[in-house]
Write a protein that holds these residues in place. Sequence first.
Motif, PDB file in Angstrom:
ATOM      1  N   THR A  45       0.850  -1.181   0.000  1.00 25.21           N
ATOM      2  CA  THR A  45       0.000   0.000   0.000  1.00 25.21           C
ATOM      3  C   THR A  45       0.889   1.236   0.000  1.00 25.21           C
ATOM      4  N   ALA A  46       0.311   2.375  -0.320  1.00 30.06           N
ATOM      5  CA  ALA A  46       1.089   3.614  -0.298  1.00 30.06           C
ATOM      6  C   ALA A  46       1.601   3.893   1.111  1.00 30.06           C
ATOM      7  N   GLU A  47       0.785   3.571   2.107  1.00 33.05           N
ATOM      8  CA  GLU A  47       1.187   3.808   3.492  1.00 33.05           C
ATOM      9  C   GLU A  47       2.379   2.941   3.882  1.00 33.05           C
ATOM     10  N   ALA A  48       2.340   1.667   3.500  1.00 35.84           N
ATOM     11  CA  ALA A  48       3.457   0.772   3.813  1.00 35.84           C
ATOM     12  C   ALA A  48       4.719   1.188   3.061  1.00 35.84           C
ATOM     13  N   PHE A  49       4.535   1.637   1.830  1.00 39.25           N
ATOM     14  CA  PHE A  49       5.667   2.130   1.040  1.00 39.25           C
ATOM     15  C   PHE A  49       6.313   3.320   1.739  1.00 39.25           C
ATOM     16  N   ALA A  50       5.509   4.244   2.194  1.00 41.19           N
ATOM     17  CA  ALA A  50       6.037   5.415   2.899  1.00 41.19           C
ATOM     18  C   ALA A  50       6.787   4.997   4.163  1.00 41.19           C
ATOM     19  N   GLU A  51       6.228   4.048   4.888  1.00 38.47           N
ATOM     20  CA  GLU A  51       6.889   3.579   6.111  1.00 38.47           C
ATOM     21  C   GLU A  51       8.259   2.986   5.807  1.00 38.47           C
ATOM     22  N   ARG A  52       8.371   2.272   4.678  1.00 38.95           N
ATOM     23  CA  ARG A  52       9.657   1.640   4.355  1.00 38.95           C
ATOM     24  C   ARG A  52      10.696   2.677   3.921  1.00 38.95           C
ATOM     25  N   ILE A  53      10.260   3.695   3.189  1.00 36.76           N
ATOM     26  CA  ILE A  53      11.204   4.758   2.844  1.00 36.76           C
ATOM     27  C   ILE A  53      11.691   5.446   4.117  1.00 36.76           C
ATOM     28  N   THR A  54      10.761   5.758   5.003  1.00 38.15           N
ATOM     29  CA  THR A  54      11.125   6.425   6.252  1.00 38.15           C
ATOM     30  C   THR A  54      12.058   5.558   7.087  1.00 38.15           C
ATOM     31  N   ALA A  55      11.766   4.276   7.156  1.00 38.85           N
ATOM     32  CA  ALA A  55      12.632   3.366   7.920  1.00 38.85           C
ATOM     33  C   ALA A  55      14.025   3.293   7.316  1.00 38.85           C
ATOM     34  N   THR A  56      14.094   3.264   5.995  1.00 36.90           N
ATOM     35  CA  THR A  56      15.402   3.211   5.336  1.00 36.90           C
ATOM     36  C   THR A  56      16.186   4.488   5.610  1.00 36.90           C
ATOM     37  N   ARG A  57      15.503   5.620   5.525  1.00 33.76           N
ATOM     38  CA  ARG A  57      16.149   6.900   5.823  1.00 33.76           C
ATOM     39  C   ARG A  57      16.740   6.900   7.240  1.00 33.76           C
ATOM     40  N   GLY A  58      16.072   6.221   8.155  1.00 35.11           N
ATOM     41  CA  GLY A  58      16.554   6.192   9.528  1.00 35.11           C
ATOM     42  C   GLY A  58      17.776   5.330   9.742  1.00 35.11           C
ATOM     43  N   LEU A  59      18.142   4.544   8.718  1.00 33.82           N
ATOM     44  CA  LEU A  59      19.259   3.613   8.844  1.00 33.82           C
ATOM     45  C   LEU A  59      20.498   4.038   8.062  1.00 33.82           C
ATOM     46  N   THR A  60      20.390   5.142   7.320  1.00 32.30           N
ATOM     47  CA  THR A  60      21.527   5.598   6.522  1.00 32.30           C
ATOM     48  C   THR A  60      21.448   7.101   6.306  1.00 32.30           C
ATOM     49  N   SER A  61      22.600   7.718   6.172  1.00 30.25           N
ATOM     50  CA  SER A  61      22.645   9.149   5.838  1.00 30.25           C
ATOM     51  C   SER A  61      22.961   9.363   4.365  1.00 30.25           C
ATOM     52  N   GLY A  62      23.119   8.251   3.638  1.00 30.54           N
ATOM     53  CA  GLY A  62      23.459   8.350   2.221  1.00 30.54           C
ATOM     54  C   GLY A  62      22.226   8.305   1.333  1.00 30.54           C
ATOM     55  N   PHE A 104      -8.010  -6.771 -11.079  1.00 33.51           N
ATOM     56  CA  PHE A 104      -7.077  -5.817 -11.680  1.00 33.51           C
ATOM     57  C   PHE A 104      -6.944  -4.613 -10.758  1.00 33.51           C
ATOM     58  N   ASP A 105      -5.734  -4.139 -10.576  1.00 38.35           N
ATOM     59  CA  ASP A 105      -5.517  -2.882  -9.855  1.00 38.35           C
ATOM     60  C   ASP A 105      -4.271  -2.221 -10.416  1.00 38.35           C
ATOM     61  N   ASP A 106      -4.070  -0.977 -10.050  1.00 38.85           N
ATOM     62  CA  ASP A 106      -2.915  -0.232 -10.570  1.00 38.85           C
ATOM     63  C   ASP A 106      -1.801  -0.096  -9.540  1.00 38.85           C
ATOM     64  N   ASP A 107      -1.827  -0.957  -8.501  1.00 40.32           N
ATOM     65  CA  ASP A 107      -0.782  -0.985  -7.475  1.00 40.32           C
ATOM     66  C   ASP A 107      -0.649   0.376  -6.782  1.00 40.32           C
ATOM     67  N   HIS A 108      -1.785   1.065  -6.621  1.00 44.35           N
ATOM     68  CA  HIS A 108      -1.825   2.346  -5.897  1.00 44.35           C
ATOM     69  C   HIS A 108      -0.883   3.378  -6.522  1.00 44.35           C
ATOM     70  N   TRP A 109      -0.888   3.410  -7.841  1.00 46.38           N
ATOM     71  CA  TRP A 109       0.077   4.235  -8.584  1.00 46.38           C
ATOM     72  C   TRP A 109       0.064   5.695  -8.163  1.00 46.38           C
ATOM     73  N   ALA A 110      -1.081   6.354  -8.254  1.00 51.62           N
ATOM     74  CA  ALA A 110      -1.133   7.796  -7.981  1.00 51.62           C
ATOM     75  C   ALA A 110      -0.697   8.101  -6.550  1.00 51.62           C
ATOM     76  N   ALA A 111      -1.151   7.280  -5.604  1.00 47.55           N
ATOM     77  CA  ALA A 111      -0.787   7.516  -4.207  1.00 47.55           C
ATOM     78  C   ALA A 111       0.711   7.323  -3.986  1.00 47.55           C
ATOM     79  N   LYS A 112       1.306   6.371  -4.685  1.00 48.69           N
ATOM     80  CA  LYS A 112       2.746   6.137  -4.517  1.00 48.69           C
ATOM     81  C   LYS A 112       3.574   7.246  -5.153  1.00 48.69           C
ATOM     82  N   ILE A 113       3.094   7.821  -6.247  1.00 51.29           N
ATOM     83  CA  ILE A 113       3.770   8.994  -6.810  1.00 51.29           C
ATOM     84  C   ILE A 113       3.776  10.116  -5.780  1.00 51.29           C
ATOM     85  N   GLU A 114       2.656  10.302  -5.084  1.00 51.55           N
ATOM     86  CA  GLU A 114       2.594  11.341  -4.055  1.00 51.55           C
ATOM     87  C   GLU A 114       3.540  11.035  -2.904  1.00 51.55           C
TER      88      GLU A 114
END
Length: 337
Positions: A45-62, A104-114
């Motif tokens: 989901t877009a929410e889970a995607f956001a959580e993973r980006i945030t978690a990754t950011r917390g583990l590296t400064s690069g 059929f679904d679009d894998d939450h495309w628009a929300a993930k772009i946001e």
Amino acid sequence: MAFDFRDLAAPIIVAPMAGGPSTPELAAAGTNAGGVGFVAAGYLTAEAFAERITATRGLTSGPIGANLFVPQVSAGTPDGIARYAEALALEAERYGTQLGEPRFDDDHWAAKIEVLLDLRPDVASFTFGVPNAQECTRLREAGIAVVGSVTTLAEAQIALDCGVAALAVQGPSAGGHRGTFDPGAQPSTQPLDELLADVVSAVDVPVVAAGGLMTADDVGRVMAAGAVAAQLGTAFLLADEAGSGPVHRAALQDPQFTETVVTRAYSGRYARGLRNRFIDEHEAEAPFGYPQVHWLTSPLRQASVRAGDPHAVNVWAGTGFQKIGTGSVADIMARLG
């Protein structure tokens, strides 16, 4: 300063691998070892995607990357998918489960772009196609480097026309789904070295090489041919930080599995994985139809994993899977160096 693959201390990309193997720990470790790691958005989901980006950011400064599946019109038909469901009924009975609803679904495309625009990973790559020109412009204006994954020179031109900053050329030895833009087409079998040469000579943007790369020699070869970095996924499937499950890990090291094949039996579009019983018995009858077939077979695959059986679950891997090493991402990166 805008992200540039040429600035990496180590020209290695830890590829996005949707469905489990990619974790924040894997992506961050790739970056911390001098390369760049990617968060895989596919099936989240877009929410889970956001959580993973945030978690990754917390583990590296690069720098970190993110990868999205581009939605396409399905190449399947309701009748073809229904016939496949009938053919799989005994499989569901065998594993004590029900088949999924083929939707059929679009894998939450628009929300993930946001999500990308909000959290701004340094680089975003795209599989199965590219964002449209307007979406590329929005991402670029947000400071995100846009990378188009391509499997042919024609796809590379389409990606360039949409405004990508770099290209990732994927050869036919790659594990997992082929990035082919046409969901109903037979994937290109042009060897990576030939495709890389064609693309490098035709474009003026940085080019990343991907598909079947496993060793330091592989990395050196594509770099000498003009790639600015090498993208590896299968090479990291047994990394300590990878989310590959026990059944997947065991199968990759099991001598009964000797080859990979390209199949649409699990998802309705072509992907490369270990040749197992399910592929042998169902490939001939499997229809096109992504993501409907993916959702149809999902409970069956989960049941196979629960049973500890690698013969009815997709074990995505590239052709060089027998060269996979273990250890931390830093260990694997050092061996690639």
